[in-house]
Design a protein around this motif. Sequence first.
Motif, PDB file in Angstrom:
ATOM      1  N   HIS A 191       0.701  -1.321  -0.001  1.00 36.80           N
ATOM      2  CA  HIS A 191       0.129   0.045   0.065  1.00 36.80           C
ATOM      3  C   HIS A 191       0.829   1.372   0.022  1.00 36.80           C
ATOM      4  O   HIS A 191       0.414   2.162  -0.332  1.00 36.80           O
ATOM      5  CB  HIS A 191      -0.801   0.044   1.196  1.00 36.80           C
ATOM      6  CG  HIS A 191      -1.987  -1.103   1.104  1.00 36.80           C
ATOM      7  ND1 HIS A 191      -1.874  -2.292   1.405  1.00 36.80           N
ATOM      8  CD2 HIS A 191      -3.165  -0.902   0.820  1.00 36.80           C
ATOM      9  CE1 HIS A 191      -2.802  -2.873   1.160  1.00 36.80           C
ATOM     10  NE2 HIS A 191      -3.817  -2.295   1.059  1.00 36.80           N
ATOM     11  N   PHE A 192       2.093   1.180   0.635  1.00 39.08           N
ATOM     12  CA  PHE A 192       2.942   2.467   0.600  1.00 39.08           C
ATOM     13  C   PHE A 192       4.370   2.300   0.117  1.00 39.08           C
ATOM     14  O   PHE A 192       4.957   1.385   0.323  1.00 39.08           O
ATOM     15  CB  PHE A 192       3.184   2.667   2.173  1.00 39.08           C
ATOM     16  CG  PHE A 192       1.866   3.053   2.977  1.00 39.08           C
ATOM     17  CD1 PHE A 192       0.999   4.266   2.499  1.00 39.08           C
ATOM     18  CD2 PHE A 192       1.024   1.999   3.478  1.00 39.08           C
ATOM     19  CE1 PHE A 192      -0.237   4.250   3.224  1.00 39.08           C
ATOM     20  CE2 PHE A 192      -0.148   2.322   4.307  1.00 39.08           C
ATOM     21  CZ  PHE A 192      -0.904   3.136   4.124  1.00 39.08           C
ATOM     22  N   ASP A 193       4.786   3.300  -0.854  1.00 45.97           N
ATOM     23  CA  ASP A 193       6.015   3.005  -1.547  1.00 45.97           C
ATOM     24  C   ASP A 193       6.918   4.145  -0.707  1.00 45.97           C
ATOM     25  O   ASP A 193       6.321   4.906   0.237  1.00 45.97           O
ATOM     26  CB  ASP A 193       5.963   3.560  -3.026  1.00 45.97           C
ATOM     27  CG  ASP A 193       5.355   4.578  -3.278  1.00 45.97           C
ATOM     28  OD1 ASP A 193       5.388   5.729  -2.368  1.00 45.97           O
ATOM     29  OD2 ASP A 193       4.844   4.859  -4.461  1.00 45.97           O
ATOM     30  N   ALA A 195       8.425   6.787  -1.490  1.00 42.50           N
ATOM     31  CA  ALA A 195       8.083   8.301  -1.790  1.00 42.50           C
ATOM     32  C   ALA A 195       6.864   8.760  -0.914  1.00 42.50           C
ATOM     33  O   ALA A 195       6.733   9.912  -0.389  1.00 42.50           O
ATOM     34  CB  ALA A 195       7.889   8.433  -3.076  1.00 42.50           C
ATOM     35  N   SER A 196       5.764   7.621  -0.721  1.00 41.39           N
ATOM     36  CA  SER A 196       4.575   8.146   0.001  1.00 41.39           C
ATOM     37  C   SER A 196       4.858   8.245   1.292  1.00 41.39           C
ATOM     38  O   SER A 196       4.267   9.012   2.080  1.00 41.39           O
ATOM     39  CB  SER A 196       3.453   7.105  -0.456  1.00 41.39           C
ATOM     40  OG  SER A 196       3.099   7.086  -1.923  1.00 41.39           O
ATOM     41  N   ILE A 197       5.692   7.337   1.924  1.00 46.32           N
ATOM     42  CA  ILE A 197       5.983   7.218   3.278  1.00 46.32           C
ATOM     43  C   ILE A 197       6.731   8.506   3.717  1.00 46.32           C
ATOM     44  O   ILE A 197       6.432   9.199   4.958  1.00 46.32           O
ATOM     45  CB  ILE A 197       6.861   6.151   3.597  1.00 46.32           C
ATOM     46  CG1 ILE A 197       5.848   5.087   3.715  1.00 46.32           C
ATOM     47  CG2 ILE A 197       7.383   6.157   5.016  1.00 46.32           C
ATOM     48  CD1 ILE A 197       6.713   3.735   3.664  1.00 46.32           C
ATOM     49  N   ARG A 198       7.686   9.050   2.913  1.00 47.26           N
ATOM     50  CA  ARG A 198       8.449  10.303   3.233  1.00 47.26           C
ATOM     51  C   ARG A 198       7.628  11.337   3.202  1.00 47.26           C
ATOM     52  O   ARG A 198       7.870  12.573   4.099  1.00 47.26           O
ATOM     53  CB  ARG A 198       9.539  10.405   2.014  1.00 47.26           C
ATOM     54  CG  ARG A 198      10.625   9.202   2.282  1.00 47.26           C
ATOM     55  CD  ARG A 198      11.727   9.464   1.288  1.00 47.26           C
ATOM     56  NE  ARG A 198      12.358  10.937   1.436  1.00 47.26           N
ATOM     57  CZ  ARG A 198      13.501  10.949   2.199  1.00 47.26           C
ATOM     58  NH1 ARG A 198      13.956   9.977   2.944  1.00 47.26           N
ATOM     59  NH2 ARG A 198      14.016  12.302   2.265  1.00 47.26           N
ATOM     60  N   GLN A 199       6.551  11.363   2.472  1.00 45.79           N
ATOM     61  CA  GLN A 199       5.756  12.516   2.561  1.00 45.79           C
ATOM     62  C   GLN A 199       4.776  12.772   3.468  1.00 45.79           C
ATOM     63  O   GLN A 199       4.289  13.599   4.102  1.00 45.79           O
ATOM     64  CB  GLN A 199       4.794  12.514   0.872  1.00 45.79           C
ATOM     65  CG  GLN A 199       3.813  13.956   0.703  1.00 45.79           C
ATOM     66  CD  GLN A 199       3.224  13.832  -0.463  1.00 45.79           C
ATOM     67  OE1 GLN A 199       3.239  12.588  -1.285  1.00 45.79           O
ATOM     68  NE2 GLN A 199       2.686  14.863  -1.031  1.00 45.79           N
ATOM     69  N   MET A 200       4.164  11.549   3.938  1.00 52.25           N
ATOM     70  CA  MET A 200       3.148  11.265   4.858  1.00 52.25           C
ATOM     71  C   MET A 200       3.701  11.359   6.271  1.00 52.25           C
ATOM     72  O   MET A 200       3.024  11.615   7.204  1.00 52.25           O
ATOM     73  CB  MET A 200       2.494  10.058   4.762  1.00 52.25           C
ATOM     74  CG  MET A 200       1.703   9.751   3.425  1.00 52.25           C
ATOM     75  SD  MET A 200       1.065   8.228   3.188  1.00 52.25           S
ATOM     76  CE  MET A 200      -0.218   8.086   4.331  1.00 52.25           C
ATOM     77  N   GLN A 204       9.794  10.431   8.089  1.00 52.05           N
ATOM     78  CA  GLN A 204       9.972  10.045   6.843  1.00 52.05           C
ATOM     79  C   GLN A 204      10.590   8.479   6.663  1.00 52.05           C
ATOM     80  O   GLN A 204      11.447   8.180   5.846  1.00 52.05           O
ATOM     81  CB  GLN A 204      11.354  10.772   6.143  1.00 52.05           C
ATOM     82  CG  GLN A 204      10.739  12.303   6.259  1.00 52.05           C
ATOM     83  CD  GLN A 204      11.879  13.240   5.161  1.00 52.05           C
ATOM     84  OE1 GLN A 204      12.986  12.746   5.064  1.00 52.05           O
ATOM     85  NE2 GLN A 204      11.343  14.506   4.882  1.00 52.05           N
TER      86      GLN A 204
END
Length: 239
Positions: A191-193, A195-200, A204
């Motif tokens: 569900h999470f790559d 890049a998405s994790i670093r943004q959310m 990071q």
Amino acid sequence: MKRALITGASGGIGAAIGRRLADDGFHVILHANRNPAPAEGLVEEIRAAGGQAEVVVFDLTDRAGTAQAIAGLLEQGAIQVLVNNAGIHDDAVFPGMQPQQWDRVLDVSLNGFFNVTQPLTLPMLRTRWGRIITLSSVAAVTGNRGQVNYSAAKGALHAASKSLALELASRGVTVNVVAPGIIETAMSADHFDTASIRQMVPMQRAGTAAEVAALVAFLASDAAGYITGQVISINGGMA
């Protein structure tokens, strides 16, 4: 030796909790339902390391079956640590959510909490020492699109745990909730790559199952005896 029951122990977080509590000297009882093989493998690992562990298999949405399984466990004495980790999600935006999606998610998380916790409470109270720790989610704290059912189920566990904490506090039994954010598991990898994790996530990175297990282990310890009725987030600063 105190006994600890971890529901949903076939998954990544449940297995990490079982491993950590065994390392801390608990006799761990690893619950599984449809896929007991990972829990059985963990039992072998724990025993090989000198710990004590066993597997119990039941469907925690089956009230009668759960009661029978719990009664069998209680024949060996009270279970003094309960980790309610079992849960599922079945995501859909609310206008398109099917009734069975709503019912199933609430049945596992909320009815499962009742079916397992309620018959263990009185034996735990008689020992005048106990820990009830329920795994929730950041979705119950902040909300999440597509997870109205999941957020509702986990949010209800927050309220239930706060009320239960008031009922049990005078007898040495604490009740708390651990609400993880994005944790590195096989499920989250889909569900999470990165890049998405670093943004959310302000930190990071995703958390690890071992970090969640460390928090659960602290709440299960004597050192946490004055902490009850709390929802503790472990999410890298998401909320």
